[in-house]
Design an enzyme around this catalytic site. Structure first.
Site, PDB file in Angstrom:
ATOM      1  N   CYS A 190     -19.691 -25.149 -11.796  1.00 16.79           N
ATOM      2  CA  CYS A 190     -18.923 -26.401 -11.795  1.00 16.79           C
ATOM      3  C   CYS A 190     -17.661 -26.335 -10.940  1.00 16.79           C
ATOM      4  CB  CYS A 190     -18.558 -26.785 -13.230  1.00 16.79           C
ATOM      5  SG  CYS A 190     -19.987 -26.969 -14.317  1.00 16.79           S
ATOM      6  N   HIS A 232     -11.917 -29.672 -16.627  1.00 15.94           N
ATOM      7  CA  HIS A 232     -13.362 -29.743 -16.474  1.00 15.94           C
ATOM      8  C   HIS A 232     -13.936 -30.027 -17.859  1.00 15.94           C
ATOM      9  CE1 HIS A 232     -17.500 -28.821 -15.888  1.00 15.94           C
ATOM     10  NE2 HIS A 232     -17.439 -27.726 -16.638  1.00 15.94           N
ATOM     11  N   GLU A 235     -24.344 -27.669  -8.097  1.00 13.13           N
ATOM     12  CA  GLU A 235     -25.187 -26.592  -8.607  1.00 13.13           C
ATOM     13  C   GLU A 235     -26.585 -27.141  -8.884  1.00 13.13           C
ATOM     14  OE1 GLU A 235     -24.550 -25.544 -12.928  1.00 13.13           O
ATOM     15  OE2 GLU A 235     -22.512 -26.200 -12.410  1.00 13.13           O
TER      16      GLU A 235
END
Length: 388
Positions: free
Chosen positions: A111, A233, A79
């Protein structure tokens, strides 16, 4: 056919900021950073490193000549893209000297980009069993100096080779995923810094986890007791623990202790790197694989991917026999040990150094950057890369 992670590597810049010292400089209690969000160091990218070089350096350490010939698909999740047209993966493909008979694309969904790259890679390998896919997750997290998100910045990249009969982890077939159009985090085209609604984003992260977890159990028939570890994450290392705690009532006390212990191991690399967006989940996995002393072959590891905006996915992998022999622990240990701490004023100066946007020519002194692959400057609106 068994398909999964055959190789995995990581790279982070040679500079970092101590979070205790950053907290003091910002007039904040250090424990809010080191305990509250669980971060000790924050990787800092000099102007000679960008998402392309980070990814290329991560892959350079794990690929051999046979890999370079077999890889016929490069998927670059990021990103922090450097061009609205050209894929960052094309630059990496050239810098690594890969087989030209290949596809190369860039994936974007906050993400989540590297995760969808892995899923696409699985499909490609199923159709082309002899080929390999290079999946990259590379980002520089920027929120700005003296902002609420400053403590969750970072820089780094994870590179993975996906293949049939993988040596590290076989990815199981079942996967659960969810999409919803929300505004918890975003970065408009005109901004080099992200915007975030932190409280809302935390809530959505946990909400998405609850939904894909329930969906996954329905699809697979598996329960929490079937997992040795779950990797998350990690925009900051306390985030995943908040999600994990929501399913503790599904486990015994013994299982809970095992999952928490493995979770803490999975956060160690992230604690000293910071947020690397698309690579954060896989840095957590790498930390677990390289630092865990008791994780045996045959163990099932859960993986929760979340990309703001938002897409979430839960999937799983089974560790393969002798998987430890195919990790690059010594390389990553040396990488961390060779880093240099910068002061807060030095960090602020480096952070504010940006590439020109007016077509100017700029040359950099890459002798100060120990990386094998660097950004050497910009000329005619083109980034110039060097492989030393």
């Amino acid at each position: 056919m068994k398909i999964g992670i055959d190789k995995i590597g990581f790279y982070t810049p040679h500079l970092y900021v101590d979070m205790n010292k950053l907290a003091v400089a910002r007039g904040i209690e250090p424990e809010k950073f080191t305990i509250g969000i669980g971060q000790e160091k924050m990787a800092l990218a000099p102007i000679t490193q960008d998402p392309v070089t980070l990814a290329a350096n991560a892959a350079l350490g794990i690929l051999n000549e046979a890999d370079k010939e077999k890889i016929d698909f490069v998927i670059f999740g990021t990103e922090s893209g450097i061009d609205n047209s050209k894929s960052a993966g094309v630059y990496v493909h050239n810098l690594l000297g890969l087989n030209p008979r290949a596809r190369t694309v860039e994936m974007k969904q906050a993400c989540y980009g590297a995760t969808v790259g892995i899923q696409l890679a699985k499909g490609h390998i199923a159709l082309n069993p002899e080929s390999k896919v290079l999946v990259l997750g590379s980002d520089i997290a920027r929120y700005g100096l003296n902002t609420s998100g400053e403590s969750t910045q970072g820089a780094g990249a994870v590179a993975m080779v996906i293949s049939a009969n993988p040596k590290i982890m076989v990815l199981e077939e079942q996967s659960a995923y969810l999409t919803n159009d929300i505004m918890d985090f975003w970065r408009p085209i005109y901004s080099d810094k992200a915007f975030v609604d932190g409280k809302f984003s935390n809530e959505q992260y946990i909400y998405f986890f609850s939904k894909v977890w329930e969906q996954y159990k329905e699809k697979s028939g598996l329960e929490l007791k079937d997992f040795e570890a779950i990797c998350y994450h990690l925009p900051y290392t306390k985030m995943g623990l908040k999600a994990l705690r929501t399913i503790f009532d599904e486990s015994t006390e013994e299982d809970k202790e095992k999952l928490v212990a493995n979770y803490q191991v999975s956060t160690q690399y992230n604690r000293i790197v910071g947020n690397i967006y698309t690579g954060s989940l896989y840095l957590s996995l790498l930390s677990l694989l390289e630092l865990s002393e008791g994780l045996e072959a045959g163990s099932r590891v859960g993986l929760y991917s979340y990309g703001s905006g938002a897409v979430g996915e839960f999937f799983t992998g089974i560790l393969q026999p002798d998987y430890r022999e195919h990790l690059h622990v010594n390389n990553h240990t040396r990488l961390f040990e060779s880093r240099t701490e910068v002061t807060v004023p030095e960090y602020e100066k480096i952070f504010e150094e940006t590439l020109p946007v007016d077509g100017s020519t700029l040359k950099f002194d890459i002798t100060k950057d120990p990386a094998a692959i660097c950004l050497s400057g910009i000329e005619d609106n083109k980034r110039l890369y060097v492989r030393k």
